[in-house]
Design an enzyme around this catalytic site. Sequence first.
Site, PDB file in Angstrom:
ATOM      1  CG  MET A  43       3.683  -3.606   3.695  1.00 31.91           C
ATOM      2  SD  MET A  43       5.480  -3.585   3.837  1.00 31.91           S
ATOM      3  CE  MET A  43       5.706  -3.312   5.584  1.00 31.91           C
ATOM      4  CG  ASP A  71      -6.083 -10.162   0.303  1.00 33.87           C
ATOM      5  OD1 ASP A  71      -6.947  -9.581  -0.376  1.00 33.87           O
ATOM      6  OD2 ASP A  71      -4.913  -9.734   0.418  1.00 33.87           O
ATOM      7  CB  VAL A  83      -6.389  -3.550   3.914  1.00 38.05           C
ATOM      8  CG1 VAL A  83      -6.824  -4.880   4.540  1.00 38.05           C
ATOM      9  CG2 VAL A  83      -6.860  -2.386   4.781  1.00 38.05           C
ATOM     10  CD  GLU A 107      -1.558   4.226   4.381  1.00 37.20           C
ATOM     11  OE1 GLU A 107      -1.752   3.069   4.787  1.00 37.20           O
ATOM     12  OE2 GLU A 107      -0.941   5.065   5.037  1.00 37.20           O
ATOM     13  CE  LYS A 159      -4.359   1.654   6.173  1.00 38.54           C
ATOM     14  NZ  LYS A 159      -3.694   0.365   6.096  1.00 38.54           N
ATOM     15  CB  SER A 162       3.289   3.882   5.608  1.00 33.61           C
ATOM     16  OG  SER A 162       2.458   3.857   4.489  1.00 33.61           O
ATOM     17  CG  HIS A 222       5.307   2.039  10.243  1.00 36.98           C
ATOM     18  ND1 HIS A 222       6.111   3.135  10.129  1.00 36.98           N
ATOM     19  CD2 HIS A 222       5.112   1.612   8.972  1.00 36.98           C
ATOM     20  CE1 HIS A 222       6.392   3.369   8.867  1.00 36.98           C
ATOM     21  NE2 HIS A 222       5.805   2.455   8.147  1.00 36.98           N
TER      22      HIS A 222
END
Length: 734
Positions: free
Chosen positions: A334, A353, A410, A412, A417, A439, A460
């Site tokens: 994503m 990252d 990053v 889920e 997060k 998501s 999103h």
Amino acid sequence: MENFKIEVDGDGIALVTFDVPGRSMNTLTGKVIAEIGALVERIKTDAAIKGVVIASGKASGFCAGADLGELGGSAGAGGEDRRSEQEKLQAAFDGGFALNRAFRALETCGKPVATALEGLALGGGLEFALATHYRVAANNPRLQLGLPEAKVGLLPGAGGTQRLPRIMGAMNAAPYLLEGKSMTAQEALAKGVVGAVVEPGQTVAAAREWVKTGDPVAPWDKKDFKLPGGGPYSPTGGQVFIMGNAMLRKQSYGNYPAQLNILKCLYEGLQVPIDAALRIETRYFLKTMQSPQARGMIRTLFLSMQELGKGASRPAGYAPYDVKKVAVLGAGMMGAGIAYVQAQAGIETVLVDVSVEAAEKGKGYARTLVEKAVKRGKLTAEKGETLLGLIHPTADYADVKGSDLVVEAVFESRELKATVTKLAEAQLAETAVMGSNTSTLPITGLAEASVRPANFIGIHFFSPVDKMGLVEIIMGKQTSEETLAKSIDYVLKIRKTPIVVNDSRGFYTSRCFGTFIQEGLEMLAEGIAPAIIDNVGRATGMPRGPLEMNDDVALDLAYKVREQTKKDLGEQYVGGPVDALITRMVVDLERFGRKNGKGFYDYPADGSAKKIWPGLKDIVAVKTPDADPALIEEIRTRLLYRQAIEAARCFEEGVLTDPRDADVGAILGWGFAPWTGGPINLIDSGGTAGVVAKRGALTAKYGSRYAPNALLREMASKGETFYGRFGAGAKAAA
Ligand code: NAI
């Protein structure tokens, strides 16, 4: 005339400039259509005029076609009508035929008429040009000529279905008419749609040269006219209509009246002279326009899309937020896609990252896309380099400093997060927006890690980011209106369509889409044959059947989400036979879906077509191996209305507040059957009372998941629609 200016030169050539006042683009409003009649009268009767060149006064192009705002309004017009059926039909025909009559009068005015096309001519705009005797297009890479009506459920009803095939043959014309494909100037030249392509700025001069000796009679008005490629009863005609019919059925499952009526216009119209053909076209045009499909598609895919694309949901009173620098956290699938679309829009992008290598890998995605575009001539190498130069891969959160907005993408995981939110916010100004691309995790919960929860919001995206046009913006409990305004400015800058929803498990799109794949699983557990479920699923107009979709999304992911939901909801969680089915597939059999080649289907390693896994019948016994029409209708209703009812619940819970968000989000986000105009339009067009009654029967048979919620029942008792109660009109009145 208000919309056309006429200047006659020394050679008797009239330059007609088409220029609708106060608009950036010409459209065929009712007023314009009336004036075309007056224009033709003048051309015919003014002896000083020997020939005509029609050009646009707009830099944006020639004409974008019918005014769909007006058309959409008239298609939906109600009210009491005391005229007889015959009078109503005649009036509808006269209204619908007005443009055909005006264009035909132009075509038969007896003087040569040419159109100069510097920019786009679409729909009625191209049909206008086709009703003149000659067309010149500018060699402008952005010039588009096409008849996109079918994309919003209409047919090219101002002669498009008749003149285009008379120029290039039915076989060649079919994709332009049925799919609304557009052509470049060079393609138009090759197909005979324009007579010449000249340098930009030269079209009027070239058209004028042609008019001096031009033929004022259209080819199809000549005695020796032969339809290119032959008519319906020629060998190619046979192919077009027999194959075309079969292909259309296969692709549309009879859901789209526009395409079917276009084929009928071709078949019937190409066997008769043009005047009769245009009357046939008008009849089909009206029939198509009055269909619920056309009304829904115009409403959602044109009007609402346009309004949301102009920021209809943006709260007023906040200065435009110019997003110049954005940090993307996580350079995975994503994050890499988000970085690319940002750079495309000229936004300086910091791509973070865990290591520079991982971040570089994410940038590699943009590089691949740029190389492809350069190879195809869609982007110059220089512009490609500039784009890539905007993406800065890094592992150092200090580089986030100075960003106007952050998109966190990053893994889920709530904990991860929270960590990266803290790291990023330490670098941000107080005015910056902190967005999460989660998501499934509720935004209000994620905002707990933030020092400025008012600036925290869900942004999103959908995968693949470079192709999917929707962004679902999620308001947490504490998210401020200002943060929403800034986020909408960002989404519009990267040229995506924003919808705005309130926080909820699965927000709006994942939650409603989830009911579609869940319903397929319920049907499977009930013993309906998997082939029936997926075939009917596709026939509803959804892009794929629910079981194939389950495989694509991944069964192990569905399993994980289910386990998490169980944990989160505790005793409130209602399980069922589907849980056992998924557990068996994932835990016992390691069938994860397409990703490991094993799901409800088998995916052969040689890339050949997938087949339903034969072992499936040993896990769930098939009790309904055949489908009669009543069962097919019931499956269709279950699959579509399960989603629609969930969307209605989202209104009751305040997750949704605007029907445009619901319908645009559904079609763009998860491919909800476009012919419906979206789930809320589907409910409205069936009437809330009708929907409540229908649901009653399903609830009795299958349980509460179909039960209409209190809001829907209340609306049904008052005869209200969602667009009436929650639409833009109601908001403006409030
Ligand atoms: P992914 O697994 O491809 O990428 C996640 C990336 O985050 C990895 O490159 C990982 O190295 C990086 N990462 C881990 N820790 C980090 C840290 N401390 N700092 C910076 N980067 C770190 O995952 P994907 O599919 O891109 O998903 C990312 C997020 O987007 C998830 O929240 C997911 O739920 C959401 N999402 C995914 C969609 C999809 O279709 N895959 C659609 C919409 C949202």
